[in-house]
Design an enzyme around this catalytic site. Structure first.
Site: not given
Length: 373
Positions: A94-98, A148, A191, A218, A268, A306, A308, A311, A337
């Protein structure tokens, strides 16, 4: 020759959900997909080999955090993020913006970029669109994100309009500055807050810049779920059908279902790893807090449906004991899990799309999970 290529495979008959394939310099990704988050060049508590064993196809890392520590130039010296963290599959940064915009009083926005203080030691820094791309070039991710401005919720219309227009200008600057188009693609971010006309304006402006993929930003910033779905209903159809669509920051089962049904390809979130470290897990019959006293003598797995690693090998009672004893293995098992659960969920969703039965699968899942009473 596009560095990031999207192949449309099939649209689900009763929804806007679709099957696709994204080709990157480090391999192919079947979509729709959930991406585990490895903020600081590691998915917390997991080794790369464990992630591969559960079929994680791509992970996400964070530009802001890696810029602060250990520094993008160090990672570049190591041969890039893939070599640094021993992960040979695709990576999105990610850009670091958030992260910068979530600093609140610790940051100041201007046209050139953002001045901010490190959350680690209070030191002063400046990230511009160009700096964000420089960092991501050094990291060597397969997919970089344009820098952004992510407006808060709620935000008034005038602010959101100015913000999205700045995001457009910044997106152009990111594209113009990009130094590694042969080995890294950049996604633009739409946005516009919760305003339909502003979403339409942002989508048009960002699409005109012709990125190889587009994110809806956003959202999942505190708004009600119904409002997020409404925004997706009118925003996703504006995005090109021949490129990937990425919804940033969602990772609960219901959000993933609803996003995919509306045509989203990628998502994500830190949610599955964060709640795992607090002893909460997803199960086929709803969330379970394994630290609770009622599991003290429960010798069944976290989820009987499950398969995994956690489990298949450990009980609720044992994992509860690990948490109560402050043993690291407890968080490792719950994280294993939760990530497996969501990756498997997306595999099942892809199969349901293939069979044109996504709505039926959603209803079956929701009834069992407890979303439908």
């Amino acid at each position: 020759m596009l560095t990031i290529k999207y192949e449309f495979i099939k649209k689900e008959k009763n929804t806007n959900a679709r099957l696709g394939k994204i080709t990157t310099p480090h391999g192919e990704i079947e979509t729709p997909i959930f991406m585990p988050v490895g903020t600081k060049a590691t998915v917390k508590a997991m080794t790369p080999e464990e992630l591969k064993d559960m079929n994680a196809q791509i992970i996400l890392s964070n530009t802001y955090h890696l810029y602060l520590r250990p520094g993008h130039k160090l990672i570049e010296k190591a041969g890039g993020l893939h070599k640094f963290m021993n992960w040979d599959r695709p990576i999105l940064t990610d850009s670091g913006g958030f992260q910068v915009f979530s600093l609140g009083d610790l940051r100041e926005i201007e046209e050139k970029g953002v001045h901010f203080r490190s959350h680690i030691d209070g030191s002063k820094h400046f990230i511009s669109p160009e700096k964000s791309i420089e960092i991501q070039n050094s990291l060597g991710s397969d997919i970089a994100m344009a820098f952004d401005e992510c407006p808060p919720y709620p935000a008034d219309r005038d602010y959101v309009k100015k913000s999205l227009e700045r995001t457009t200008r910044w997106a152009k600057r990111c594209k113009d500055y990009h130094k590694k188009p042969d080995t890294q693609g950049i996604f633009g971010i739409v946005q516009g807050g919760m305003y339909r006309d502003l979403r339409e304006q942002s989508a048009k402006e960002i699409i005109d810049l012709d990125f190889p993929g587009y994110a809806v930003g956003g959202l999942s910033v505190g708004e009600p779920a119904e409002l997020m779905y409404e925004v997706l209903d009118y925003t996703v159809p504006l995005l090109p059908k021949d490129k990937p669509r990425y919804l940033m920051g969602v990772g609960s089962p219901d959000y993933l279902f609803e996003a995919v049904i509306r045509g989203i390809d990628m998502a994500d979130c830190v949610l599955p790893t964060r709640i795992a470290r607090n002893g909460t897990v997803f199960t086929s019959s709803g969330r379970l807090v394994v630290k609770n006293a009622k599991y003290k003598e429960d010798f069944s797995p976290l989820d009987s449906e499950c398969d995994c690693y956690a489990c298949k090998n450990y009980t609720r009672a044992y994992i509860r004991h690990l948490f109560k004893a402050d043993e690291i293995l407890g968080a490792r098992l719950t994280t294993t899990h939760n990530l497996y659960f969501l990756i498997k969920l997306m595999e099942n969703i892809r199969e349901a799309i293939k069979q044109d039965r996504l709505l039926e699968y959603r209803e079956e899942f929701y009834k069992k999970y407890g979303y439908l009473k």
